[in-house]
Each structure stands twice: as structure tokens, then as C-alpha cells.
Design a protein around this motif. Structure first.
Motif, PDB file in Angstrom:
ATOM      1  N   ARG A 133      30.316  10.150  69.466  1.00 41.76           N
ATOM      2  CA  ARG A 133      30.052  10.315  70.717  1.00 41.76           C
ATOM      3  C   ARG A 133      30.900  11.814  71.323  1.00 41.76           C
ATOM      4  NH1 ARG A 133      32.154   4.756  70.974  1.00 41.76           N
ATOM      5  NH2 ARG A 133      30.220   3.461  71.292  1.00 41.76           N
ATOM      6  N   LYS A 134      31.935  11.975  70.670  1.00 38.21           N
ATOM      7  CA  LYS A 134      32.683  13.179  70.963  1.00 38.21           C
ATOM      8  C   LYS A 134      31.712  14.586  70.608  1.00 38.21           C
ATOM      9  CE  LYS A 134      36.531  16.163  69.401  1.00 38.21           C
ATOM     10  NZ  LYS A 134      37.323  16.472  70.703  1.00 38.21           N
ATOM     11  N   PHE A 135      31.128  14.410  69.432  1.00 37.67           N
ATOM     12  CA  PHE A 135      30.142  15.353  69.148  1.00 37.67           C
ATOM     13  C   PHE A 135      29.046  15.586  70.043  1.00 37.67           C
ATOM     14  CE2 PHE A 135      31.467  14.387  64.375  1.00 37.67           C
ATOM     15  CZ  PHE A 135      32.420  15.521  64.494  1.00 37.67           C
ATOM     16  N   VAL A 136      28.449  14.608  70.522  1.00 32.50           N
ATOM     17  CA  VAL A 136      27.364  14.458  71.510  1.00 32.50           C
ATOM     18  C   VAL A 136      27.810  15.038  72.735  1.00 32.50           C
ATOM     19  CG1 VAL A 136      25.507  13.113  72.708  1.00 32.50           C
ATOM     20  CG2 VAL A 136      26.069  12.658  70.124  1.00 32.50           C
ATOM     21  N   ASN A 137      28.763  14.551  73.361  1.00 32.50           N
ATOM     22  CA  ASN A 137      29.214  14.729  74.700  1.00 32.50           C
ATOM     23  C   ASN A 137      29.584  16.373  74.904  1.00 32.50           C
ATOM     24  OD1 ASN A 137      28.436  12.246  75.586  1.00 32.50           O
ATOM     25  ND2 ASN A 137      30.515  11.444  75.192  1.00 32.50           N
ATOM     26  N   GLU A 138      30.315  16.704  73.988  1.00 33.70           N
ATOM     27  CA  GLU A 138      30.885  18.138  73.904  1.00 33.70           C
ATOM     28  C   GLU A 138      29.620  19.026  73.738  1.00 33.70           C
ATOM     29  OE1 GLU A 138      34.521  18.517  71.500  1.00 33.70           O
ATOM     30  OE2 GLU A 138      35.681  17.301  72.647  1.00 33.70           O
ATOM     31  N   THR A 139      28.634  18.773  72.823  1.00 38.11           N
ATOM     32  CA  THR A 139      27.661  19.633  72.814  1.00 38.11           C
ATOM     33  C   THR A 139      26.917  19.865  74.072  1.00 38.11           C
ATOM     34  OG1 THR A 139      27.273  18.932  70.555  1.00 38.11           O
ATOM     35  CG2 THR A 139      25.345  19.750  71.555  1.00 38.11           C
ATOM     36  N   ARG A 140      26.659  18.660  74.788  1.00 38.65           N
ATOM     37  CA  ARG A 140      25.835  18.747  76.083  1.00 38.65           C
ATOM     38  C   ARG A 140      26.621  19.472  76.978  1.00 38.65           C
ATOM     39  NH1 ARG A 140      23.799  12.246  76.244  1.00 38.65           N
ATOM     40  NH2 ARG A 140      21.713  12.924  75.140  1.00 38.65           N
TER      41      ARG A 140
END
Length: 345
Positions: free
Chosen positions: A122-129
Motif C-alpha cells: 500500500r505504501k508503494f502504491v499510495n506514494e507513487t500516486r
């Protein structure tokens, strides 16, 4: 120099600058099955991410940050994720694939599916976005395991230190046996939860290896008998890491699924029969060697069947650099597709 020529050159420089500034970057974060490899000493090991550039046009730049032995936890803790995050621009992609090392018991790497592993994804996804990037989740590729008793405490990285004689392959199943458990389910769950494109790399690689069977699947991995490869004179039996051919088989199949899950990348996907590159991303380092294979009417099979008979036309992608003009008989319809930085002389 005339004014007209000067204006023409300025226009070319501006256009070139525009294209470079607007190239799409695909960042890759993951473990050794995806990672870049050292090319010293005729090393045959490749991560599938290492060869992925040859399956994209030059409108896409693959920036591979995957590292041997890393889990989602250690990738963050070591500051590797911050390095990637600081580079992401709006419109860039981040391909995320972990699991192999998250399941290891060592505290510096271990996460749990359904909790800490999911939180890291989730961290990877949210911070990418947050940076305007587009995340794509992959689950782990399979290990080549035809044995019912799985020992997850064995470190995949230690396989590089074993010789062909060190390991007696244990086989008591005709069916590939899963070693990842819920670690292959978690990325799908997070993808569904956060509405992220998901590539089922585990199923794709499972189906390839299962189709090849116990013996045939060896050709994808670092399975070499003593004397076959100069860099590993005593040979190796490694059911996790890919050789050059195996990495291309996996990348060629994943790129088609990437196109299905991320349609916006479809125009930039590049299909060819053989790739030649000086950076280790191709099937060969030598253009003449690729041509010689093509002259025999053979190309590497994307299904893992080795070299198979080609169609009427064989395409060879030629990577950046200066290449000696190959000798061709003219008996085969061979097309050399040059990258913009390739020079054949």
C-alpha cells in the motif's frame, strides 16, 4: 553554414530534447528474479526486469532498481524506495514485485501477508500516486519446485554458492508445488482494494514451467553442468534464478499481460524474434551470432521450448552501440531493427 541548415539543426535538437523530456519511465522495484545482474566473467544469470527494455520501444525507459535478496521491508528500510520515489514524475510507472524474500524468517526481511506485507505494498502504491505516477502490482514468479516438502528457510541467494554436485534434485511430484502461499494472494488483494493494475506473474510463470515439465523447465534456470559455463566451472543447480533464455521467456510473456492490464502501454510494446545488446539485456552480445542463428531458420521460443523454426521473416533488435556489419547469405528474410543509438558498419 547557411541559415536554413542552422534552423534545421536547431529544430532537430529541440525535438530531440522534447522526446527525451517526455519519455515514459518504468521504474522496477523487487528482488533477484527481477534485478540487474553483474556481467563479469560470462555471468549467465538475468532478472526478467533486466531484459525488459528490449520489449519496449524507445518511448519507454526502464529504470530497474530491483536488488538481489530484498523484501518489501528491507527495500524500504535501506532507503532504496526513497531513491525511486524522488525520481518519479507524473505519468511514470512503478512495477512492484516482492514476496520471495518477505517469506524468509530473518527479521530484517520478514513480513506477513494480510498485514505488514500488504501495508508495504500500500505504501508503494499510495506514494507513487502522490507523485503522479502509476503503480502496477505483480505477485512473485514461481520457484521451480516439483517436491511436496517445501523448506522456506533456505535462502535463495545461497544458491549461487552451490555447485552442480552439491544438490541432488528431489522430485516426487509431476505438478509444480507452490512455495509462496498467501504471499502471491496479497498483491492481488491490495490491487483490488486500491484499484491498481495487477499482473499475475505467478500464474504466468507457473503455466510455463508446468508445461515444460520436470526436465524441460531446467532450461529456464541457472542449471549448468560442470564445464558448460566458464564463470561457474563446477556448474550450478538453481531453481529460483533465471538464465538469459529464461529471463527472456518470462519477460516476453509478462509484457503481453502488462499490455492487457495497462492498455496505455500497448503502443510502446516491441515484439521481435532476437535481441542483441551490449548491456546484457539481449539474447546475445554478438550480432553475428544472432544472425547465424537466424540463418539456420531458428529463433528463441517464447514458450520455453528452446530454439524453434521461425516464420518467413526474422527480426533482430540491435541495441545501442557500434556493431560490425554481419555476414548474411540472403537465403533468409532477416530484418535488423536498430535502436536510435545503434550503428552498424
Amino acid at each position: 553554414m547557411t541559415k536554413r541548415i542552422l534552423l534545421f539543426l536547431i529544430a532537430i535538437l529541440v525535438l530531440s530534447s522534447f522526446n527525451n523530456d517526455h519519455a515514459i519511465t518504468v521504474f522496477m522495484i523487487g528482488d533477484s528474479t527481477m534485478a540487474q545482474k553483474n556481467l563479469d566473467g560470462d555471468n549467465q544469470e538475468r532478472g526478467w526486469g533486466m531484459v525488459l527494455q528490449s520489449y519496449f520501444t524507445e518511448n519507454v525507459v526502464v529504470d530497474n532498481h530491483a536488488v538481489n535478496g530484498r523484501s518489501s521491508k528491507s527495500f524500504i528500510d535501506e532507503g532504496r524506495w526513497k531513491v525511486v520515489l524522488d525520481k518519479i514524475k507524473p505519468g511514470d510507472y512503478v512495477f512492484i514485485q516482492f514476496g520471495h524474500n518477505d517469506e524468509k524468517p530473518a527479521l530484517e526481511r520478514h513480513t506477513d501477508p494480510g498485514s505488514t506485507f500488504d501495508d508495504n505494498l500500500r505504501k508503494f502504491v499510495n506514494e507513487t500516486r502522490e507523485k503522479g505516477g502509476i503503480p502496477v502490482l505483480f505477485n512473485a514468479v514461481v520457484r521451480r519446485n516439483f517436491y511436496r516438502e517445501v523448506n522456506l528457510s533456505v535462502d535463495d541467494e545461497s544458491l549461487r554458492n552451490t555447485t552442480y554436485a552439491d544438490l541432488d534434485e528431489k522430485v516426487n511430484s509431476d505438478t509444480l508445488v507452490d512455495t509462496h502461499g498467501d504471499y502471491i494472494i496479497a498483491p492481488r488483494n491490495v490491487a483490488n482494494e486500491l484499484r491498481v493494475p495487477f499482473v499475475d506473474a505467478n500464474k504466468i510463470t507457473h503455466d510455463i514451467e508446468q508445461q515444460l515439465g520436470v526436465i524441460g523447465s531446467r532450461k529456464l534456470h541457472m542449471w549448468f553442468k560442470p564445464g558448460e559455463i566458464t564463470s561457474i566451472p563446477e556448474g550450478r543447480k538453481d531453481n529460483t534464478h533465471y538464465n538469459i533464455y529464461g529471463a527472456h521467456v518470462v519477460a516476453a510473456n509478462l509484457i503481453d499481460e502488462i499490455a492487457r492490464q495497462v492498455p496505455a502501454l500497448t503502443p510502446f510494446i516491441n515484439h521481435h524474434d532476437i535481441a542483441v545488446a551490449k548491456d546484457g539485456s539481449g539474447h546475445f552480445f554478438d550480432l553475428q551470432q544472432a544472425v547465424d542463428i537466424a540463418e539456420k531458420g531458428l529463433v528463441p521460443s517464447v514458450s520455453g521450448q528452446g530454439y524453434v523454426k521461425a516464420g518467413n521473416k526474422i527480426t533482430i533488435l540491435v541495441g545501442d552501440g557500434v556493431w560490425k556489419k554481419p555476414k548474411m547469405t540472403g537465403k533468409r528474410n532477416i530484418e535488423l531493427i536498430k535502436r536510435s543509438g545503434a550503428v552498424i558498419q
